[in-house]
Design an enzyme around this catalytic site. Structure first.
Site, short mmCIF file in Angstrom:
data_model
loop_
_atom_site.label_atom_id
_atom_site.label_comp_id
_atom_site.label_asym_id
_atom_site.label_seq_id
_atom_site.Cartn_x
_atom_site.Cartn_y
_atom_site.Cartn_z
N CYS A 1 38.08 -13.65 -0.42
CA CYS A 1 37.29 -14.42 0.22
C CYS A 1 36.74 -15.75 -0.65
O CYS A 1 36.04 -16.60 -0.32
CB CYS A 1 35.99 -13.72 0.63
SG CYS A 1 36.47 -12.31 1.75
N HIS B 1 29.74 -17.96 1.22
CA HIS B 1 30.67 -17.25 2.03
C HIS B 1 30.21 -16.65 3.20
O HIS B 1 29.04 -15.98 3.00
CB HIS B 1 31.61 -16.45 1.27
CG HIS B 1 32.48 -15.27 1.99
ND1 HIS B 1 33.22 -15.69 2.95
CD2 HIS B 1 32.64 -14.06 1.76
CE1 HIS B 1 33.84 -14.64 3.45
NE2 HIS B 1 33.54 -13.60 2.90
N ASN C 1 33.69 -13.66 9.83
CA ASN C 1 33.98 -13.60 8.36
C ASN C 1 35.47 -14.12 8.26
O ASN C 1 36.31 -13.21 8.76
CB ASN C 1 33.76 -12.32 7.60
CG ASN C 1 34.42 -12.33 6.22
OD1 ASN C 1 35.21 -13.17 5.84
ND2 ASN C 1 34.10 -11.39 5.70
N1 ACO Z 1 29.50 -0.36 15.89
C1 ACO Z 1 28.70 0.77 15.80
N2 ACO Z 1 28.62 1.63 14.86
C2 ACO Z 1 29.26 1.52 13.56
C3 ACO Z 1 30.25 0.45 13.72
C4 ACO Z 1 30.32 -0.35 14.62
N3 ACO Z 1 31.10 -1.67 14.67
N4 ACO Z 1 30.71 0.36 12.27
C5 ACO Z 1 30.09 1.54 11.65
N5 ACO Z 1 29.30 1.98 12.77
C6 ACO Z 1 28.56 3.35 12.40
C7 ACO Z 1 29.07 4.31 11.37
O1 ACO Z 1 30.14 5.15 11.93
C8 ACO Z 1 27.91 4.98 10.80
O2 ACO Z 1 27.68 6.03 11.70
P1 ACO Z 1 27.14 7.32 11.20
O3 ACO Z 1 26.01 7.28 10.42
O4 ACO Z 1 26.83 8.16 12.30
O5 ACO Z 1 28.33 7.82 10.17
C9 ACO Z 1 26.81 4.00 10.80
O6 ACO Z 1 27.17 2.81 11.73
C10 ACO Z 1 26.40 3.50 9.63
O7 ACO Z 1 27.81 2.80 9.25
P2 ACO Z 1 27.85 2.11 7.57
O8 ACO Z 1 29.50 1.87 7.48
O9 ACO Z 1 27.30 3.05 6.55
O10 ACO Z 1 27.20 0.92 8.14
P3 ACO Z 1 26.26 -0.22 7.31
O11 ACO Z 1 24.89 -0.01 7.71
O12 ACO Z 1 26.74 -0.05 5.84
O13 ACO Z 1 26.84 -1.56 7.79
C11 ACO Z 1 28.25 -3.49 6.99
C12 ACO Z 1 28.25 -1.96 7.73
C13 ACO Z 1 27.75 -4.31 8.15
C14 ACO Z 1 29.64 -3.79 6.97
C15 ACO Z 1 27.39 -3.29 5.76
O14 ACO Z 1 28.07 -2.24 4.78
C16 ACO Z 1 27.56 -4.76 5.13
O15 ACO Z 1 26.88 -5.66 5.52
N6 ACO Z 1 28.26 -4.78 3.94
C17 ACO Z 1 28.42 -6.13 3.49
C18 ACO Z 1 29.82 -6.40 3.22
C19 ACO Z 1 30.33 -7.29 4.40
O16 ACO Z 1 29.81 -7.89 4.97
N7 ACO Z 1 31.83 -7.23 3.97
C20 ACO Z 1 32.48 -8.36 4.96
C21 ACO Z 1 33.97 -8.37 4.28
S1 ACO Z 1 34.04 -8.40 2.63
C22 ACO Z 1 33.70 -9.73 2.21
O17 ACO Z 1 33.75 -10.96 2.86
C23 ACO Z 1 33.43 -10.11 0.80
#
Ligand code: ACO
Length: 335
Positions: free
Chosen positions: A112, A260, A290
């Site tokens: 990215c 980004h 993204n």
């Molecule tokens: N829809 C519904 N529920 C979901 C989804 C979905 N698409 N995806 C995950 N869940 C559920 C999981 O199964 C989990 O459920 P559980 O607690 O029963 O096990 C719960 O939601 C929480 O899951 P997490 O993976 O812990 O979700 P989190 O709150 O961390 O959010 C996210 C995920 C949005 C990706 C977050 O980690 C984030 O913002 N990360 C930043 C990184 C990013 O955006 N990366 C993008 C690509 S990398 C880059 O560009 C650099």
């Protein structure tokens, strides 16, 4: 030594819009979950388009806005993780389509952060006298490397391309860079192409039967979302701070921040840490998701075409992603 300035930008995205509701009809997710955690409402996904066709579309618009003919280009760099084919590389395919016969062309891989790394590289070519005019493209067809059954990742990404033309200048437009990598954290964002499968290894494995063959690795994008989040909100403000210190500027001097577009909450956290109003940050992840290496390039093009950039404005571009890699660039607009 020549100075460098931004001459023009362009972008091109696939026609097909995939909304959060479209995804919710395919898997156990919801518009509310995706929107509140990421700020993404829809993304563009290729049906007929290719990485090359998107790149060429973005390049043509960038050349047009720069008022440059393809034959005048000395350098083409395509930042991508997802070329149409490994050989020939994407930049050679772009050269062919544009008829940019005087350009030296190569691809650059920095996930990215790729567009920011490529723009920095092109600026260094021009500063060092190795090129006068450079086309830099960030392009991605991530939809082909995503596991569409993994709701944790597939809801995040989109396809698209953005481009910028840099040229030699008497007045400095490119003012500096602060780049970094941390290979030790590479495991937080991965995609494994193939296991090693050659006749020598097969024989070696049969001669060492007590050892298990290497575990077959996922060929799709894997992400530790929370680790990536922590990395981004730490490294991006650090690199912007370093960049501004080098230039003798403060965040108050910056008119536009083009980060980004991974996630709304990351941009918000960076703005809070820098103590800068969100009004100065370009946001388009709601429409494109993204797009990895394309994301800063598409956002930059939208900013340039919005009419809100004035002569003398300071712009910070910041990329971060797999590797782990990150980097920030400082430009002063010379219009
Ligand atoms: N829809 C519904 N529920 C979901 C989804 C979905 N698409 N995806 C995950 N869940 C559920 C999981 O199964 C989990 O459920 P559980 O607690 O029963 O096990 C719960 O939601 C929480 O899951 P997490 O993976 O812990 O979700 P989190 O709150 O961390 O959010 C996210 C995920 C949005 C990706 C977050 O980690 C984030 O913002 N990360 C930043 C990184 C990013 O955006 N990366 C993008 C690509 S990398 C880059 O560009 C650099």
């Amino acid at each position: 030594m020549s100075e460098v300035k931004l001459l023009g930008t362009g972008s091109c995205v696939p026609e097909k819009i995939v909304t959060n509701d479209d995804l919710a009809a395919m898997m156990d997710t919801s518009d509310e979950w995706i929107r509140t955690r990421t700020g993404i409402c829809q993304r563009r996904i290729v049906t007929e388009e290719t990485l090359t066709s998107l790149s060429v579309g973005a390049a043509q618009r960038a050349l047009e806005s720069a008022g440059i003919l393809a034959e005048s280009l000395d350098l083409i760099i395509v930042a991508t993780l997802t070329p149409d084919e490994p050989l020939p590389n994407a930049s050679c395919a772009v050269q062919k389509a544009l008829g940019a016969w005087n350009a030296c062309c190569f691809d650059l891989s920095a996930a990215c952060s790729g567009f920011v790394f490529a723009l920095h590289t092109a600026a260094m070519y021009i500063r060092g006298g190795a090129a006068k005019t450079a086309l830099v493209i960030g392009a991605e067809v991530l939809s082909k490397i995503i596991d569409w059954s993994d709701r944790k990742t597939c809801i995040l990404f989109g396809d698209g391309a953005g481009a910028a033309v840099l040229g030699a200048s008497d007045i400095p437009g490119f003012l500096g860079a602060a780049m970094g990598t941390d290979g030790a954290k590479g495991h937080t964002l991965t995609m494994h192409e193939r296991d090693i499968a050659n006749p020598f290894r097969t024989r070696w494995l049969s001669e060492h039967p007590v050892l298990e063959p290497a575990q077959s690795l996922s060929r799709f994008v894997y992400m530790d979302g929370q680790e990536v989040f922590k990395f981004a909100v730490k490294r991006v403000p650090e690199s912007i701070g370093q960049l501004l210190d080098q230039a003798g500027l403060t965040v108050a001097d910056i008119d536009h921040f083009v980060l980004h577009q991974a996630n709304y909450r990351i941009v918000e956290a960076v703005a809070r840490r820098l103590k800068v109003s969100m009004d100065k940050f370009i946001l388009n992840m709601d429409r494109y998701g993204n797009t990895s290496a394309a994301s800063v390039a598409i956002a930059l093009d939208e900013l340039m075409r919005s009419g809100s950039v004035q002569n003398g404005d300071y712009l910070v571009l910041s990329g971060f992603g797999g590797g782990l890699t990150w980097g920030s660039l400082l430009f002063k607009m010379i219009i």
